[in-house]
Structure formats: C-alpha cells, structure tokens
Write a protein that holds these residues in place. Structure first.
Motif, PDB file in Angstrom:
ATOM      1  N   THR A   1       0.822  -1.204   0.000  1.00 26.51           N
ATOM      2  CA  THR A   1       0.000   0.000   0.000  1.00 26.51           C
ATOM      3  C   THR A   1       0.862   1.261   0.000  1.00 26.51           C
ATOM      4  OG1 THR A   1      -1.738  -1.171   1.217  1.00 26.51           O
ATOM      5  CG2 THR A   1      -1.822   1.230   1.218  1.00 26.51           C
ATOM      6  N   VAL A   2       1.911   1.255   0.801  1.00 26.03           N
ATOM      7  CA  VAL A   2       2.821   2.410   0.841  1.00 26.03           C
ATOM      8  C   VAL A   2       3.479   2.620  -0.515  1.00 26.03           C
ATOM      9  CG1 VAL A   2       5.018   3.219   1.781  1.00 26.03           C
ATOM     10  CG2 VAL A   2       3.264   2.336   3.315  1.00 26.03           C
ATOM     11  N   LEU A   3       3.922   1.534  -1.140  1.00 25.41           N
ATOM     12  CA  LEU A   3       4.573   1.650  -2.446  1.00 25.41           C
ATOM     13  C   LEU A   3       3.612   2.213  -3.488  1.00 25.41           C
ATOM     14  CD1 LEU A   3       7.027   1.169  -4.217  1.00 25.41           C
ATOM     15  CD2 LEU A   3       6.230  -1.177  -4.584  1.00 25.41           C
ATOM     16  N   VAL A   4       2.393   1.704  -3.501  1.00 30.16           N
ATOM     17  CA  VAL A   4       1.402   2.197  -4.460  1.00 30.16           C
ATOM     18  C   VAL A   4       1.086   3.673  -4.195  1.00 30.16           C
ATOM     19  CG1 VAL A   4      -1.010   1.982  -5.199  1.00 30.16           C
ATOM     20  CG2 VAL A   4       0.394  -0.071  -4.876  1.00 30.16           C
ATOM     21  N   SER A   5       0.983   4.047  -2.922  1.00 33.79           N
ATOM     22  CA  SER A   5       0.693   5.438  -2.578  1.00 33.79           C
ATOM     23  C   SER A   5       1.823   6.363  -3.014  1.00 33.79           C
ATOM     24  CB  SER A   5       0.466   5.562  -1.069  1.00 33.79           C
ATOM     25  OG  SER A   5      -0.621   4.775  -0.649  1.00 33.79           O
ATOM     26  N   LEU A   6       3.065   5.930  -2.812  1.00 33.71           N
ATOM     27  CA  LEU A   6       4.205   6.744  -3.233  1.00 33.71           C
ATOM     28  C   LEU A   6       4.234   6.907  -4.748  1.00 33.71           C
ATOM     29  CD1 LEU A   6       7.040   5.405  -0.895  1.00 33.71           C
ATOM     30  CD2 LEU A   6       5.875   7.616  -0.765  1.00 33.71           C
ATOM     31  N   LEU A   7       3.961   5.829  -5.475  1.00 32.94           N
ATOM     32  CA  LEU A   7       3.935   5.915  -6.931  1.00 32.94           C
ATOM     33  C   LEU A   7       2.816   6.845  -7.399  1.00 32.94           C
ATOM     34  CD1 LEU A   7       4.619   2.209  -7.986  1.00 32.94           C
ATOM     35  CD2 LEU A   7       6.165   4.161  -8.180  1.00 32.94           C
ATOM     36  N   THR A   8       1.673   6.764  -6.739  1.00 33.55           N
ATOM     37  CA  THR A   8       0.567   7.654  -7.094  1.00 33.55           C
ATOM     38  C   THR A   8       0.936   9.105  -6.838  1.00 33.55           C
ATOM     39  OG1 THR A   8      -1.002   5.912  -6.499  1.00 33.55           O
ATOM     40  CG2 THR A   8      -1.864   8.150  -6.704  1.00 33.55           C
ATOM     41  N   PHE A   9       1.593   9.352  -5.717  1.00 33.30           N
ATOM     42  CA  PHE A   9       2.042  10.707  -5.383  1.00 33.30           C
ATOM     43  C   PHE A   9       2.994  11.237  -6.456  1.00 33.30           C
ATOM     44  CE2 PHE A   9       5.044  13.586  -3.283  1.00 33.30           C
ATOM     45  CZ  PHE A   9       4.174  14.526  -2.744  1.00 33.30           C
ATOM     46  N   LEU A  10       3.918  10.397  -6.888  1.00 31.14           N
ATOM     47  CA  LEU A  10       4.863  10.811  -7.928  1.00 31.14           C
ATOM     48  C   LEU A  10       4.162  11.060  -9.261  1.00 31.14           C
ATOM     49  CD1 LEU A  10       7.870   8.412  -7.171  1.00 31.14           C
ATOM     50  CD2 LEU A  10       7.708  10.861  -6.671  1.00 31.14           C
TER      51      LEU A  10
END
Length: 264
Positions: A234-243
């Motif tokens: 979830t953290v990885l997906v959230s970071l990618l979405t933020f980028l």
C-alpha cells in the motif's frame, strides 16, 4: 485579533514556508502515530519500521517487480485510453449537439452504474484477460476527463468564437487558436483526477478478474495474516501515485503556465 492578523500576515508573506512546515509536521505526526500504534496491535497491524523492512524484502527478493510490471501495463493502457476517449467524448458532447442528444444519457448511465455490477458483463464479453481489466479500469477513471473537457468546451465565451469568426478563422484555426487552448486547463484538471483513479481502477479490476499483479500481493497478505506485507504494498502504491500526480502537475505547468501565474 492581533494574533489573527499576525497569522494572516505570515501566510501572506511566507505562504510556501508555512505550507511546507505544516506538511512536514503532519507527516511527522502521522509516522509517529503509525509506529506507536503498530507496536500494540499484534498480527492485526504492523509498525512503520516493520513495514519498511517488509518493503525492502519484497523489493530485493524480486517479488514486487513482476507484480508492478503486470499492474503497470494495465495502468498505462487505462490512462492512455482515458486521455483519448475522455477528450474525444468530452469535446463531442460539448461541440456536437446531435452527439450529445444521442449519447449523453448513456454516458451518465455508465457513470452512475456501480462498476462492480459491470464486472460479470465485462468478463462474459472479454474473458479474464487484460482487455476485460482495462475496460473495468477505464469505466472507473475516464469520466473525470469526459466531464472536465465537456464543461470546459461548453463554457467558452461566445465572444471568443465571434471574434475568431470575424477574422475569418477556419474550423481548424478555431480549434487550434480558441477551443483547445481554452479547454486545456479543464483537461489537465481531469487528468490529475484520472491519474489516481486509473490506479484504483487497475487494482479493482485485478481483484475481481485476475489477481496476478499488485492486487495479488495484497490478497496474499490479507489471507496469510501478513499486515506488514499489505501495508508495504500500500505504501509503495501510494508513493507511486504521489509521484504520478506530481508529474501530472508538472505537465500542467508546462502546458498551462498562465493558470499558475493567475493563481500566484
């Protein structure tokens, strides 16, 4: 009142500094609460440090890479179709009365329909492959672009079109010099909303049709009672979405520099 005035003055003089400070403080508080709460929840939750360790493990052992590649393929196809279909349908709804009269009700029906209810129809028509997943993801994310573009095209002041016609602009010149520049800010607003929505659509499609990407890792983590794995993904997906949203904002600044200037 004096305190309020000082705060307003500070915001007026150093808005970026105030925003950055508030953002850093909120992130610090959130991470601290995550670490504190995670230590007391046992198998139901994982602390920040445990989650980061799991993220490193998933990255180094080659688990996350193939899953991200599968989901990334669906996501890119979805976002590309969103752009083409969203712009085309939005402009057609705004600029072609016959098209709006014929198809606008169906657009609203698809938008209002629960996407989950369309999943059985999708896999009945397209099977369980990438095509069905992309169809579901597009139905979840495309309407932000459709409605933004349609609203932008419909709100073009008539005087702009009249002036262009007065100067003898052809249809192609009208689109190039008036319609497209006016609609572009609305388009970018829809695109910024579609970027995370396309990712949500990708995950939803994988959950219901073929959990062989990122959604597969999430399902494994839930069924195997591995909260650290679920949170790490979830953290990885959230970071990618933020980028990705940041990239969308950068593109907007390049394509619509006057919007940033007009807003300071």
């Amino acid at each position: 009142m004096d305190a309020v005035r000082r705060i307003q003055t500070l915001r007026a003089e150093r808005p970026r500094w105030v925003q950055a400070g508030c953002y850093v403080a909120s992130v610090g508080i959130l991470l601290g609460l995550w670490q504190y709460v995670g230590n007391d929840f046992g198998i139901l939750f994982a602390s920040l440090t445990t989650t980061l360790q799991e993220l490193v493990t998933l990255t180094t052992d080659g688990t996350i890479g193939p899953a991200m590649a599968i989901s990334g393929q669906i996501y890119l196809l979805t976002l590309g179709i969103d752009l083409v279909a969203g712009v085309s349908v939005g402009l057609a709804l705004a600029r072609l009365p016959w098209f709006a009269a014929s198809f606008e009700p169906y657009v609203f029906i698809l938008y209002a329909a629960p996407t989950v209810a369309l999943v059985p129809l999708s896999f009945a028509v397209f099977g369980f492959g990438v095509t069905a997943q992309v169809v579901i993801a597009v139905l979840i994310s495309v309407f932000t672009i459709v409605f933004s573009v349609a609203e932008g095209a419909r709100s073009i002041p008539t005087i702009y079109l009249d002036v262009a016609a007065t100067y003898g602009s052809s249809e192609a010149q009208l689109w190039r010099d008036v319609i497209l520049p006016y609609v572009t800010p609305f388009l970018m607003t829809g695109v910024r909303q579609a970027i995370p929505m396309a990712l949500v659509g990708t995950l939803v499609a994988e959950f219901f049709l073929a959990a062989n990407g990122v959604s597969g890792l999430l399902i494994e983590g839930v069924t195997e009672f591995q909260p650290a794995k679920v949170l790490a993904v979830t953290v990885l997906v959230s970071l990618l979405t933020f980028l990705l949203v940041g990239v969308g904002e950068l593109v907007e600044r390049l394509l619509v520099p006057w919007r940033r200037t007009s807003h300071g």
